[in-house]
Every structure is written in C-alpha cells, then in structure tokens.
Design a protein around this motif. Structure first.
Motif, PDB file in Angstrom:
ATOM      1  N   GLU A  36       0.826  -1.204   0.000  1.00 57.09           N
ATOM      2  CA  GLU A  36       0.000   0.000   0.000  1.00 57.09           C
ATOM      3  C   GLU A  36       0.863   1.259   0.000  1.00 57.09           C
ATOM      4  O   GLU A  36       0.587   2.226  -0.719  1.00 57.09           O
ATOM      5  CB  GLU A  36      -0.910  -0.014   1.229  1.00 57.09           C
ATOM      6  N   THR A  37       1.944   1.240   0.776  1.00 59.42           N
ATOM      7  CA  THR A  37       2.865   2.368   0.818  1.00 59.42           C
ATOM      8  C   THR A  37       3.548   2.570  -0.523  1.00 59.42           C
ATOM      9  O   THR A  37       3.694   3.702  -0.990  1.00 59.42           O
ATOM     10  CB  THR A  37       3.914   2.149   1.922  1.00 59.42           C
ATOM     11  N   LEU A  38       3.964   1.480  -1.162  1.00 53.88           N
ATOM     12  CA  LEU A  38       4.596   1.581  -2.482  1.00 53.88           C
ATOM     13  C   LEU A  38       3.646   2.192  -3.500  1.00 53.88           C
ATOM     14  O   LEU A  38       4.044   3.041  -4.306  1.00 53.88           O
ATOM     15  CB  LEU A  38       5.054   0.198  -2.952  1.00 53.88           C
ATOM     16  N   GLN A  40       1.156   4.240  -2.894  1.00 46.54           N
ATOM     17  CA  GLN A  40       0.989   5.652  -2.570  1.00 46.54           C
ATOM     18  C   GLN A  40       2.186   6.479  -3.037  1.00 46.54           C
ATOM     19  O   GLN A  40       2.020   7.583  -3.563  1.00 46.54           O
ATOM     20  CB  GLN A  40       0.781   5.844  -1.069  1.00 46.54           C
ATOM     21  N   ILE A  41       3.398   5.961  -2.849  1.00 41.85           N
ATOM     22  CA  ILE A  41       4.606   6.668  -3.291  1.00 41.85           C
ATOM     23  C   ILE A  41       4.612   6.807  -4.807  1.00 41.85           C
ATOM     24  O   ILE A  41       4.891   7.882  -5.348  1.00 41.85           O
ATOM     25  CB  ILE A  41       5.877   5.952  -2.794  1.00 41.85           C
ATOM     26  N   LYS A  42       4.291   5.730  -5.524  1.00 38.62           N
ATOM     27  CA  LYS A  42       4.273   5.783  -6.986  1.00 38.62           C
ATOM     28  C   LYS A  42       3.186   6.726  -7.484  1.00 38.62           C
ATOM     29  O   LYS A  42       3.369   7.427  -8.483  1.00 38.62           O
ATOM     30  CB  LYS A  42       4.075   4.388  -7.565  1.00 38.62           C
ATOM     31  N   HIS A  43       2.058   6.757  -6.794  1.00 38.69           N
ATOM     32  CA  HIS A  43       0.976   7.657  -7.200  1.00 38.69           C
ATOM     33  C   HIS A  43       1.390   9.119  -6.999  1.00 38.69           C
ATOM     34  O   HIS A  43       1.087   9.972  -7.829  1.00 38.69           O
ATOM     35  CB  HIS A  43      -0.286   7.349  -6.394  1.00 38.69           C
ATOM     36  N   ARG A  44       2.094   9.378  -5.911  1.00 43.81           N
ATOM     37  CA  ARG A  44       2.471  10.757  -5.580  1.00 43.81           C
ATOM     38  C   ARG A  44       3.672  11.248  -6.391  1.00 43.81           C
ATOM     39  O   ARG A  44       3.689  12.388  -6.854  1.00 43.81           O
ATOM     40  CB  ARG A  44       2.790  10.847  -4.099  1.00 43.81           C
ATOM     41  N   TYR A  45       4.686  10.392  -6.579  1.00 43.39           N
ATOM     42  CA  TYR A  45       5.944  10.827  -7.194  1.00 43.39           C
ATOM     43  C   TYR A  45       6.195  10.255  -8.585  1.00 43.39           C
ATOM     44  O   TYR A  45       7.199  10.564  -9.197  1.00 43.39           O
ATOM     45  CB  TYR A  45       7.121  10.472  -6.282  1.00 43.39           C
ATOM     46  N   LYS A  47       5.862   6.743 -11.514  1.00 42.46           N
ATOM     47  CA  LYS A  47       6.202   5.317 -11.620  1.00 42.46           C
ATOM     48  C   LYS A  47       7.682   5.037 -11.387  1.00 42.46           C
ATOM     49  O   LYS A  47       8.041   3.971 -10.917  1.00 42.46           O
ATOM     50  CB  LYS A  47       5.814   4.792 -12.997  1.00 42.46           C
ATOM     51  N   ALA A  49       9.636   6.420  -9.263  1.00 37.76           N
ATOM     52  CA  ALA A  49      10.076   6.766  -7.908  1.00 37.76           C
ATOM     53  C   ALA A  49      10.685   5.567  -7.202  1.00 37.76           C
ATOM     54  O   ALA A  49      11.673   5.694  -6.486  1.00 37.76           O
ATOM     55  CB  ALA A  49       8.913   7.318  -7.098  1.00 37.76           C
ATOM     56  N   ILE A  50      10.118   4.401  -7.401  1.00 42.11           N
ATOM     57  CA  ILE A  50      10.624   3.180  -6.773  1.00 42.11           C
ATOM     58  C   ILE A  50      10.734   2.111  -7.846  1.00 42.11           C
ATOM     59  O   ILE A  50       9.752   1.773  -8.505  1.00 42.11           O
ATOM     60  CB  ILE A  50       9.686   2.686  -5.658  1.00 42.11           C
TER      61      ILE A  50
END
Length: 75
Positions: A36-38, A40-45, A47, A49-50
């Motif tokens: 879920e955290t991954l 959220q990070i990809k959505h915010r920053y 694809k 980002a990670i």
C-alpha cells in the motif's frame, strides 16, 4: 477500436481472505502495508520513484517503458 470494461459487485478483498494454522498473519499484514505504501509513493511521485535494483543496470528498460503510452513516446 474501442474496448469497454465494467465492474459489477466489486467487494473488498477482506471478505475473501482465508488463513490456516500455518499462516503468519502479522507477516501478511506487514506485506499489505508495504504494498500500500509503495502504491501511494508511486501515485504521488511517479512510476519511476521506486524501482527494483536490477532496473538500475545499463540494459534495463523499466525507466524508459514507464514513459511510454501504448508503446509510444508520451511527449
């Protein structure tokens, strides 16, 4: 060409989870939170980002493919 996709009676995955005596519930919950955290990070920053470590190699294509739309440049 057009493709239509519809979803009906979508239910939360909570109702379909099954655990047995050998399932480590805490480990499953940790993995869910991590995923879920991954997301959220990809959505915010974005694809890129990670990415996995192997995608940093010279011949990796993940960064380039994330900028394409339908196999074409997104510019």
């Amino acid at each position: 060409r057009q493709i239509a996709i519809s979803f009906q009676e979508v239910k939360d995955e909570y109702y379909y989870e099954n655990y047995d005596l050998f399932t480590d519930v805490e480990k499953v919950e940790r993995e869910k939170k991590l995923q879920e955290t991954l997301v959220q990070i990809k959505h915010r920053y974005g694809k890129n980002a990670i990415l996995k470590g192997m995608n940093a190699l010279d011949f990796a294509t993940a960064k380039k493919r994330n900028t394409l739309i339908g196999g074409h440049n997104a510019y």
